[in-house]
Design a protein around this motif. Structure first.
Motif, mmCIF file in Angstrom:
data_model
loop_
_atom_site.group_PDB
_atom_site.id
_atom_site.type_symbol
_atom_site.label_atom_id
_atom_site.label_comp_id
_atom_site.label_asym_id
_atom_site.label_seq_id
_atom_site.Cartn_x
_atom_site.Cartn_y
_atom_site.Cartn_z
ATOM 1 N N LEU A 55 0.811 -1.219 0.000
ATOM 2 C CA LEU A 55 0.000 0.000 0.000
ATOM 3 C C LEU A 55 0.847 1.272 0.000
ATOM 4 N N ALA A 56 2.158 1.146 -0.163
ATOM 5 C CA ALA A 56 3.069 2.289 -0.052
ATOM 6 C C ALA A 56 2.779 3.391 -1.080
ATOM 7 N N ASP A 57 2.295 3.041 -2.256
ATOM 8 C CA ASP A 57 1.990 4.037 -3.289
ATOM 9 C C ASP A 57 0.519 4.421 -3.312
ATOM 10 N N THR A 58 -0.199 4.075 -2.254
ATOM 11 C CA THR A 58 -1.635 4.320 -2.153
ATOM 12 C C THR A 58 -1.900 5.171 -0.915
ATOM 13 N N VAL A 59 -2.792 6.148 -1.039
ATOM 14 C CA VAL A 59 -3.168 6.952 0.119
ATOM 15 C C VAL A 59 -4.426 6.334 0.718
ATOM 16 N N VAL A 60 -4.272 5.764 1.897
ATOM 17 C CA VAL A 60 -5.377 5.087 2.575
ATOM 18 C C VAL A 60 -6.073 6.073 3.512
#
Length: 100
Positions: A55-60
């Motif tokens: 999920l490092a390239d995703t804004v959760v």
């Protein structure tokens, strides 16, 4: 303090694992990694928060956890799940342990 400087805005716990969401939208998990419930692609137990690389390239914007799985929702409304999916409870075609 485990979370000092991380800017944790949400924390959830389920069974033997937990997830922390930071103000930057990063997800850190720790605890029992059985069935990949912490989303690291392995079964490693982590005593300290570890960034979920998938999920490092995703804004959760939201995280939730249960006894055997975890879910995250990103700012685009996509649902990410990991953990035990013996009965398809993660919404994947794959049954068994599912990475994020």
């Amino acid at each position: 303090d485990l979370f000092e400087g991380m800017g944790v805005v949400e924390l959830c716990a389920g069974g033997e694992s937990s997830a922390a969401l930071t103000k930057l939208g990063e997800v850190y998990t720790f605890g029992n990694g059985q069935d990949n419930r912490t989303g690291h692609g392995d079964m490693t137990n982590n005593a300290f928060p570890r960034l979920v690389e998938e999920l490092a390239d995703t804004v959760v914007c939201h995280v939730a956890s249960s006894d055997h799985h975890m879910a995250a929702v990103d700012v685009d409304g996509r649902l990410w799940t990991c953990g035990r999916s013996w009965s398809g409870q993660l919404g994947h075609e794959h049954r068994g342990s599912v990475p994020a």
